[in-house]
Structure formats: C-alpha cells, structure tokens
Design a protein around this motif. Structure first.
Motif, short mmCIF file in Angstrom:
data_model
loop_
_atom_site.label_atom_id
_atom_site.label_comp_id
_atom_site.label_asym_id
_atom_site.label_seq_id
_atom_site.Cartn_x
_atom_site.Cartn_y
_atom_site.Cartn_z
N ALA A 184 22.27 -29.80 -49.99
CA ALA A 184 21.61 -29.07 -51.08
C ALA A 184 21.96 -29.63 -52.46
O ALA A 184 21.38 -29.20 -53.46
N LYS A 185 22.88 -30.58 -52.52
CA LYS A 185 23.15 -31.25 -53.80
C LYS A 185 21.97 -32.13 -54.22
O LYS A 185 21.81 -32.45 -55.40
N LEU A 186 21.17 -32.54 -53.22
CA LEU A 186 19.99 -33.35 -53.53
C LEU A 186 19.05 -32.56 -54.42
O LEU A 186 19.00 -31.33 -54.38
N ASN A 187 18.30 -33.26 -55.25
CA ASN A 187 17.37 -32.59 -56.16
C ASN A 187 15.98 -33.20 -56.00
O ASN A 187 15.77 -34.34 -56.37
N PRO A 188 15.02 -32.44 -55.42
CA PRO A 188 15.15 -31.05 -54.99
C PRO A 188 15.94 -30.92 -53.69
O PRO A 188 16.06 -31.88 -52.93
N SER A 189 16.45 -29.71 -53.44
CA SER A 189 17.18 -29.46 -52.21
C SER A 189 16.23 -29.54 -51.02
O SER A 189 15.12 -29.03 -51.07
N PRO A 190 16.68 -30.15 -49.92
CA PRO A 190 15.83 -30.21 -48.72
C PRO A 190 15.83 -28.92 -47.91
O PRO A 190 15.12 -28.82 -46.91
N LEU A 191 16.63 -27.94 -48.34
CA LEU A 191 16.80 -26.70 -47.58
C LEU A 191 16.38 -25.49 -48.39
O LEU A 191 16.59 -25.43 -49.59
N SER A 192 15.81 -24.51 -47.70
CA SER A 192 15.61 -23.22 -48.34
C SER A 192 16.93 -22.47 -48.33
O SER A 192 17.85 -22.81 -47.57
N GLY A 193 17.03 -21.44 -49.14
CA GLY A 193 18.25 -20.65 -49.16
C GLY A 193 18.53 -19.99 -47.83
O GLY A 193 19.69 -19.87 -47.42
N MET A 194 17.48 -19.55 -47.12
CA MET A 194 17.68 -18.90 -45.84
C MET A 194 18.11 -19.90 -44.77
O MET A 194 18.97 -19.61 -43.94
N GLU A 195 17.54 -21.10 -44.79
CA GLU A 195 17.96 -22.14 -43.85
C GLU A 195 19.44 -22.49 -44.07
O GLU A 195 20.21 -22.64 -43.12
N LEU A 196 19.82 -22.59 -45.32
CA LEU A 196 21.20 -22.89 -45.66
C LEU A 196 22.12 -21.77 -45.16
O LEU A 196 23.16 -22.02 -44.52
N HIS A 197 21.74 -20.53 -45.43
CA HIS A 197 22.56 -19.39 -45.04
C HIS A 197 22.64 -19.23 -43.53
O HIS A 197 23.73 -18.99 -42.98
N GLN A 198 21.51 -19.34 -42.84
CA GLN A 198 21.49 -19.08 -41.41
C GLN A 198 22.41 -20.01 -40.64
O GLN A 198 23.13 -19.58 -39.73
N VAL A 199 22.41 -21.28 -40.96
CA VAL A 199 23.26 -22.21 -40.23
C VAL A 199 24.73 -21.92 -40.49
O VAL A 199 25.56 -21.92 -39.58
#
Length: 389
Positions: A184-199
């Motif tokens: 998610a440091k990439l800009n734009p982030s390749p992940l949604s907030g929910m994808e990030l949270h779920q994993v």
C-alpha cells in the motif's frame, strides 16, 4: 482490485471456515489456546504445539447477554467477548483449552475474573510503561510464568529449542504480512482498505501454518503482477488515509467501507493485528529466548502504556512512508486510553500538517450515516487543500 486471486477469498472466509477447522483440530487431539491481545507472546503456546486463535468478540449480538453481568457503558469489545463466551456462540472460545489474557485495561481485568469461572484463564500482568530495568524484569518473568502455566494447562514440556522454532515460524509470518501491507506504499495503492484489512485480520484464523504462508506468498505475488499490468482500482488522486486507535474488528464494515465510499484510499492500519504488532520481529539470534520475547513484546506501542513514545514514533514514520494525507483516529466506546492519547496524535499530525479526525463509536450500526457525513466532509476538505485540525 478486480479479479483477485482465489487465495484472497480464502482469507475473506477464514474466520467462518475456521469454526469447522477448530472442531477438526480438537477432534485430532491438538490443543487450542485463545488469546485477546497483541502483547501475548504467542510463541509460547505455539512452542507447546498448540494452535492460537483470537477470541475478541467482533459482533453486537451477544452484548445484551453480557450486560446482565457487565455495565452497559463498557467497551463493546469486552462485552462482545464475554457475551459470546457465556452463550457458547464463539466456537473458538468453546474449543480453547486455556485462555491467555493481559492487564491492558481495567475493563478486561475484571472481565477475565468472570471468564475464569467458566474456562481456565491465565492473566499476564503487563507493566504500565516500557522504560526501566524493573519493567523489563517484570515482563520477562511474566513470560516465564506463562511458559510454566501453559505446560501445566496443556500437559506438555516446552524446551528453549521449541520456543526458538516457534519464534522463527512466527517471524516468517510477520515478514510476509509486512510485505503484504507495505504494498500500500505504492501510489496509487493496489489494495482497497477492506482487502488490506481482511488479509491482516483473517490470517489469525488460518490454522495450518504452511498453508497460511503459502497463501500469503501467493496473494503478494498476484497483487504485484496485476499492479505491474496496470490493474489497479485506486487512482492517484484519492486522499491517502491512515487509520489508528482501538481494534476495529467489530466495526470494520462501517468504518472501512464508509471511508472508501466517501472517496478515499485507506493505505495503512496502525492497529492491533496490523502494523502495530507486525512491524518488528523477535531477535532470532538472541541466545536467551525470554530476552528476545521480552524485547519484542514490550516495545509494542499501545495506549495502555504510560509515556507511549513508541506509538508516536511509529505514526510519525508511517505518515511519511505511506505519504498520508489524513489520519482517522478511532476509539471504541469507553476505551479511555486511546481516547486520552488522541490529543498527542492530533498534535503530531498538526505539526506535520496532516489532516486529523477523531471518532468514538461502538459495535452498533446506528451511527453509520452520521459517520458517513463526517467522513465525506473530512475527505472533501483534504481534496480542497484544507488541513483539518
């Protein structure tokens, strides 16, 4: 992101599927240990050959039953945890051979007294600060006591080598989780907030250690490949948001989804179960396994600690590393330590000219639309170049 690999769905369903797996684990003769907090050195029950699982409640359904014993104005996480325990609606609690708690807050301490009446519960006495030789010695001795109590409860003997093996195993998981969330440091982030949270959240309910690591490696590689191919749902103009504060397992839908529906991209979680406890590793080279565990776990920057500089230093660093435009500080109802510490977080972000917002909520959905209005205004002000203070 569209067309995520199938392994992502395995994380999305991990907690629910884990209910069945927990039963299978017990039927196979394996032990299960329920834990509540990131301060619990899970390497100890792992060294005993046990499966560890989080037993913090994340739904409001059992709260009315809990309120027959606990006060209504208590933290919803505590009430939910206790309610599911006494109603046998949490399979993880039901199948646990022992529980490990910690004295992070007064509400939990008293709740553990009630839990101990229905399930073997060992409570670790956490120091109230991270400084000083006495503090260090106290926590090291608490870890040694945990090892002894785990041996008694599970009928096993734990060697130093068993602990070293568990440290290496858990560190491998932490490295993979860190590699994942740092995408998610990439800009734009390749992940949604929910994808990030779920994993991050659901990884705690995948009990086969080898499968967990394989699945993490798979999803990391798949996300990287899709990003390189230009497959990214976020755009570079979305404000980048960091969420900090209390655990959000019981409020993830109304917080994460509502923020991102309002036009932002959540890129980092300075929370229990996320960056807060996975950022640093246990020193595998330390000859004294108890020193290694003490140093790692005592350094966790939770608001329950006095002089909690570690959290502020981490937030300062993360805001820069993730190029954050705004910080949303979440406190659960009656979570007094995070509520008090929000003033320091606000000062830090003001000094960095980063937009800041604090909210207090519980597990009900009644304030969802109110939060939506606030999030939309917050994000609009960021987009307009106004630093919200």
């Amino acid at each position: 992101m569209t067309n995520l690999p199938e392994k992502f769905e395995s994380f999305n369903e991990a907690r629910r599927a884990g209910f069945i797996k927990a039963k299978e684990i017990k039927e196979s003769g394996k032990k299960m240990v329920g834990v509540f907090c990131t301060y619990t050195p899970v390497e100890i029950p792992m060294a005993a050959g046990a499966v560890t699982v989080g037993v913090c409640g994340v739904s409001e359904e059992a709260i009315p039953d809990a309120e027959k014993v606990l006060p209504r104005n208590l933290c919803p996480l505590i009430k939910s945890s206790y309610g599911h325990a006494i109603t046998d609606t949490c399979p993880y609690f039901y199948f646990s051979d022992m529980l490990i708690g910690e004295t992070t807050c007064d509400g939990k301490k008293k709740m553990y007294e009630e839990l101990a009446k229905i399930k073997p519960t060992h409570v670790m006495h956490l120091p109230n600060m991270q400084r000083g030789e006495y503090t260090y010695k106290l926590w090291k001795e608490e870890i040694k006591v945990l090892k002894e109590e785990t041996e008694k409860a599970l009928g096993v003997t734990i060697s130093d080598q068993d602990i070293r093996d568990a440290i290496k195993d858990k560190n491998e998981e932490r490295r993979l989780l860190k590699e994942y969330y740092e995408l998610a440091k990439l800009n734009p982030s390749p992940l949604s907030g929910m994808e990030l949270h779920q994993v991050l959240y659901q990884s705690g309910f995948k009990f086969d250690r080898a499968d967990l690591k394989d699945d993490l490696r798979n999803i990391i590689d798949s996300v990287k490949q899709k990003y390189q191919e230009g497959n990214c749902q976020n755009n570079i103009d979305k404000p980048r948001i960091l969420i900090t504060g209390s655990p959000i397992g019981g409020i993830s839908e109304k917080i994460i989804t509502t923020i991102e529906d309002s036009g932002a991209s959540i890129v980092a979680y300075e929370l229990c179960g996320a960056i807060r406890n996975n950022d640093s590793l246990v020193d595998e080279e330390n000859e004294d396994v108890y020193d290694a565990l003490t140093e790692k776990y005592l350094s966790i920057g939770c608001s329950c600690m006095m002089h909690n500089d570690n959290r502020m230093e981490m937030l300062d660093r993360l805001a820069d590393e993730y190029k954050v435009d705004g910080v949303i500080d979440v406190a659960l109802q009656a979570c007094h330590t995070f509520n008090v510490e929000s003033f320091r977080v606000k000062q830090l972000m003001n000094n960095k000219n980063i937009a800041y917002m604090a909210i207090e909520t519980d597990y009900s959905k009644s304030d969802t639309e109110q939060l939506r209005t606030r999030f939309e205004a917050f994000i609009e002000m960021i987009e307009d170049g106004v630093c919200v203070k």
